[in-house]
Design a protein around this motif. Structure first.
Motif, PDB file in Angstrom:
ATOM      1  N   UNK A 154      67.129  50.689  46.289  1.00 22.28           N
ATOM      2  CA  UNK A 154      67.411  52.088  45.946  1.00 22.28           C
ATOM      3  C   UNK A 154      66.501  52.625  44.857  1.00 22.28           C
ATOM      4  N   UNK A 155      66.208  51.807  43.879  1.00 24.98           N
ATOM      5  CA  UNK A 155      65.441  52.319  42.743  1.00 24.98           C
ATOM      6  C   UNK A 155      64.330  51.368  42.302  1.00 24.98           C
ATOM      7  N   UNK A 156      63.704  50.715  43.255  1.00 22.95           N
ATOM      8  CA  UNK A 156      62.594  49.807  42.960  1.00 22.95           C
ATOM      9  C   UNK A 156      61.332  50.329  43.644  1.00 22.95           C
ATOM     10  N   UNK A 157      60.239  50.318  42.881  1.00 23.95           N
ATOM     11  CA  UNK A 157      58.934  50.664  43.442  1.00 23.95           C
ATOM     12  C   UNK A 157      57.906  49.677  42.893  1.00 23.95           C
ATOM     13  N   UNK A 158      56.934  49.345  43.708  1.00 23.61           N
ATOM     14  CA  UNK A 158      55.842  48.460  43.285  1.00 23.61           C
ATOM     15  C   UNK A 158      54.535  49.006  43.846  1.00 23.61           C
ATOM     16  N   UNK A 159      53.457  48.717  43.139  1.00 27.61           N
ATOM     17  CA  UNK A 159      52.169  49.187  43.612  1.00 27.61           C
ATOM     18  C   UNK A 159      51.037  48.340  43.069  1.00 27.61           C
ATOM     19  N   UNK A 160      49.892  48.512  43.688  1.00 30.39           N
ATOM     20  CA  UNK A 160      48.693  47.805  43.241  1.00 30.39           C
ATOM     21  C   UNK A 160      47.487  48.705  43.445  1.00 30.39           C
ATOM     22  N   UNK A 161      46.477  48.456  42.650  1.00 33.47           N
ATOM     23  CA  UNK A 161      45.211  49.158  42.752  1.00 33.47           C
ATOM     24  C   UNK A 161      44.135  48.164  42.375  1.00 33.47           C
ATOM     25  N   UNK A 162      43.157  47.983  43.219  1.00 26.37           N
ATOM     26  CA  UNK A 162      42.094  47.025  42.941  1.00 26.37           C
ATOM     27  C   UNK A 162      40.737  47.558  43.357  1.00 26.37           C
ATOM     28  N   UNK A 163      39.723  47.098  42.659  1.00 27.43           N
ATOM     29  CA  UNK A 163      38.353  47.458  43.040  1.00 27.43           C
ATOM     30  C   UNK A 163      37.423  46.294  42.716  1.00 27.43           C
ATOM     31  N   UNK A 164      36.345  46.222  43.466  1.00 22.49           N
ATOM     32  CA  UNK A 164      35.342  45.182  43.303  1.00 22.49           C
ATOM     33  C   UNK A 164      33.976  45.801  43.553  1.00 22.49           C
ATOM     34  N   UNK A 165      33.008  45.458  42.712  1.00 23.35           N
ATOM     35  CA  UNK A 165      31.631  45.949  42.890  1.00 23.35           C
ATOM     36  C   UNK A 165      30.668  44.807  42.630  1.00 23.35           C
ATOM     37  N   UNK A 166      29.657  44.687  43.502  1.00 24.79           N
ATOM     38  CA  UNK A 166      28.605  43.684  43.355  1.00 24.79           C
ATOM     39  C   UNK A 166      27.276  44.372  43.618  1.00 24.79           C
ATOM     40  N   UNK A 167      26.288  44.075  42.786  1.00 24.56           N
ATOM     41  CA  UNK A 167      24.945  44.638  42.987  1.00 24.56           C
ATOM     42  C   UNK A 167      23.909  43.615  42.537  1.00 24.56           C
ATOM     43  N   UNK A 168      22.802  43.580  43.266  1.00 26.02           N
ATOM     44  CA  UNK A 168      21.681  42.734  42.861  1.00 26.02           C
ATOM     45  C   UNK A 168      20.388  43.502  43.094  1.00 26.02           C
ATOM     46  N   UNK A 169      19.429  43.270  42.199  1.00 24.70           N
ATOM     47  CA  UNK A 169      18.127  43.928  42.330  1.00 24.70           C
ATOM     48  C   UNK A 169      17.046  42.976  41.850  1.00 24.70           C
ATOM     49  N   UNK A 170      15.855  43.169  42.390  1.00 20.17           N
ATOM     50  CA  UNK A 170      14.686  42.349  42.042  1.00 20.17           C
ATOM     51  C   UNK A 170      13.636  43.252  41.429  1.00 20.17           C
ATOM     52  N   UNK A 171      12.918  42.719  40.441  1.00 17.31           N
ATOM     53  CA  UNK A 171      11.811  43.445  39.813  1.00 17.31           C
ATOM     54  C   UNK A 171      10.656  42.469  39.658  1.00 17.31           C
ATOM     55  N   UNK A 172       9.509  42.839  40.169  1.00 15.66           N
ATOM     56  CA  UNK A 172       8.329  41.984  40.121  1.00 15.66           C
ATOM     57  C   UNK A 172       7.234  42.728  39.367  1.00 15.66           C
ATOM     58  N   UNK A 173       6.604  42.083  38.387  1.00 15.83           N
ATOM     59  CA  UNK A 173       5.538  42.748  37.642  1.00 15.83           C
ATOM     60  C   UNK A 173       4.377  41.789  37.417  1.00 15.83           C
ATOM     61  N   UNK A 174       3.178  42.357  37.398  1.00 16.77           N
ATOM     62  CA  UNK A 174       1.941  41.622  37.126  1.00 16.77           C
ATOM     63  C   UNK A 174       1.214  42.369  36.013  1.00 16.77           C
TER      64      UNK A 174
END
Length: 180
Positions: free
Chosen positions: A28-48
């Motif tokens: 009658x008076x119960x509520x539950x919730x969730x919120x989630x996030x995930x982020x992944x990033x990769x980058x390459x840098x080459x210099x001479x």
């Protein structure tokens, strides 16, 4: 056990992110919730680059006394995550947990090749470095009304815990004369 630095094809730059959440009502008076996030990033840098050092050979003359070709590759990796769990029950009672993770890593490989004393004395130096920074925060919260209600005030309590670390590992391997 040793190190081996060789030429390879670089990976692709890329990233992805995901977010999801939902809330549920039950009883009658119960509520539950969730919120989630995930982020992944990769980058390459080459210099001479070319690094040169000059000295004075006379009143109006400069002479090159050192030259190094530097090839450097750097990979950056970023990871972050967030999770919130919450339960509300009875009248005005709420308990929740919030977790946050942020992590950044850098992997660097560097090769310096050239001369420091004269063009006939070629040296090669390798530098491998891994650097990692991370932050993890955990928070627990509770909200409950006082036993006697007074002007819509409530008791809010909580606990917070955080942890951060940094790890750097660097190794230099040289062949030939000493690099300054």
């Amino acid at each position: 056990q040793g190190y081996d630095v060789n030429a390879q094809q670089l990976g692709t730059n890329g990233s992805f992110a995901l977010g999801v959440g939902d809330a549920f009502a039950f009883a009658d008076d119960w509520r539950a919730g969730y919120l989630g996030s995930l982020r992944y990033a990769q980058s390459w840098d080459n210099s001479d680059e070319v690094r040169r050092k000059f000295g004075n050979a006379g009143p109006d003359e400069l002479v090159e006394i050192a030259e190094f070709q530097r090839d450097k590759t750097e990979r950056n990796i970023d990871l972050s995550a967030f999770l919130n769990l919450s339960v509300e029950f009875a009248e005005d009672h709420k308990v929740s947990s919030v977790s946050t993770l942020v992590r950044q890593s850098t992997d660097t490989t560097r090769i310096d090749e050239g001369f420091n004393e004269g063009p006939d004395d070629i040296s090669r130096y390798f530098q491998l470095e891994w650097e990692e920074n991370a932050l993890l925060v955990q928070q627990f919260l509770g909200q409950h009304p006082p036993i006697q209600r007074r002007a819509n005030r409530c008791i809010v309590g909580g606990s917070r815990r955080g942890r951060a670390h940094r790890h750097v590992q660097a190794d230099v391997v040289a062949s030939g004369t000493e690099f300054q």
